[in-house]
Design an enzyme around this catalytic site. Structure first.
Site, PDB file in Angstrom:
ATOM      1  N   TYR A 100       0.187   0.479  12.778  1.00  0.00           N
ATOM      2  CA  TYR A 100       0.041  -0.684  13.436  1.00  0.00           C
ATOM      3  C   TYR A 100      -1.712  -1.056  13.480  1.00  0.00           C
ATOM      4  CZ  TYR A 100      -0.684  -3.068  17.927  1.00  0.00           C
ATOM      5  OH  TYR A 100      -1.797  -3.731  18.502  1.00  0.00           O
ATOM      6  N   GLY A 151      -7.146   0.586   2.482  1.00  0.00           N
ATOM      7  CA  GLY A 151      -8.085   1.704   2.769  1.00  0.00           C
ATOM      8  C   GLY A 151      -7.646   1.910   3.741  1.00  0.00           C
ATOM      9  N   ARG A 170       0.122  -0.912  -0.186  1.00  0.00           N
ATOM     10  CA  ARG A 170      -0.376  -0.067   0.000  1.00  0.00           C
ATOM     11  C   ARG A 170       0.996   1.294  -0.212  1.00  0.00           C
ATOM     12  NH1 ARG A 170       1.623   2.194   4.680  1.00  0.00           N
ATOM     13  NH2 ARG A 170       1.254   1.233   6.714  1.00  0.00           N
ATOM     14  N   CYS A 207       3.234   6.197  10.502  1.00  0.00           N
ATOM     15  CA  CYS A 207       2.715   7.060   9.392  1.00  0.00           C
ATOM     16  C   CYS A 207       3.995   8.262   9.279  1.00  0.00           C
ATOM     17  CB  CYS A 207       1.793   8.050   9.335  1.00  0.00           C
ATOM     18  SG  CYS A 207      -0.311   6.998   9.336  1.00  0.00           S
TER      19      CYS A 207
END
Length: 222
Positions: free
Chosen positions: A74, A148, A68, A166
């Site tokens: 997490y 997603g 992705r 992130c």
């Protein structure tokens, strides 16, 4: 074209990921889009832009190199994950439009819990007072999306302290329970998938809700 929504319960990450890839590789324009809601046992997933230095101290939690977008995050029980398998050209959408749909759907559903949330232009996801409550990561192959969103609902947040979520050092993380202690994950899953369905142009009365996905691992809780 109908929309299929599947509730997978608690499933290991990798078999669900493999099923998403297989579904996307095998579909054509006649295959309905699908949304899968799921929870995962503890796992860190590293996106394509991920850097090893953002995984600080994973301990005994496995790290999976995923395909992705984005960096490390997490997943764990009590977090609502929704995977979106959407044929973007058929839906008349670009990737940025799909991201907007996901973010605004999350904002709308969180508002029903009395939570004022918003996206940030510099970092995908949804935030409450600067703390991240939901993460996004997508992949598009042959015009079709997969992966997603992940909404923190009622989970152990400690594993987030072992990474730079992130890719942001010191990013504050929060969850629905912090603001709405009575929130129910199953109810939120229903509300969020319905909201996403409408935003994607579907009539919720015509949605096909399926309880399972054959052949995708076993529920660890069963």
């Amino acid at each position: 074209m109908p929309l299929v929504i599947r509730d997978l319960g608690l499933r290991p990450y990798e078999p669900v990921w493999e099923a998403m890839k297989a579904f996307t590789a095998g579909r054509d324009r006649s295959v309905p889009d699908e949304l899968w809601s799921v929870q995962h046992p503890p796992v860190y997933t590293q996106g394509q832009a991920g850097k090893a230095e953002h995984i600080l101290a994973p301990g005994n939690i496995p790290v999976v190199q995923a395909d992705r977008g984005g960096q490390v995050t997490y997943h764990g029980p009590g977090q609502l994950v929704v995977y979106l398998m959407v044929d973007l050209p058929r839906a008349g959408l670009g990737v940025r439009q799909l991201v907007n749909i996901i973010e605004q759907s999350l904002v709308s559903v969180l508002a029903t819990e009395g939570i004022e949330a918003a996206p940030r232009p510099d970092a995908p996801g949804v935030y409450v007072d600067g703390a991240k409550i939901a993460s996004l990561g997508l992949r598009v192959r042959r015009g079709c999306s997969f992966h997603g969103l992940a909404l923190n609902v009622d989970m152990d947040m400690e594993p987030f302290t072992r990474i730079n979520p992130c890719g942001f050092s010191g990013m504050s993380m929060c969850q629905v329970r912090d603001f709405s202690p009575s929130a129910n994950l199953d109810a939120l899953a229903m509300r969020l998938t319905d909201t996403l369905a409408v935003a994607l142009g579907h009539d919720t009365q015509a949605v096909q809700r399926e309880p399972d996905l054959p052949g995708v691992g076993h529920n660890p809780a069963s």
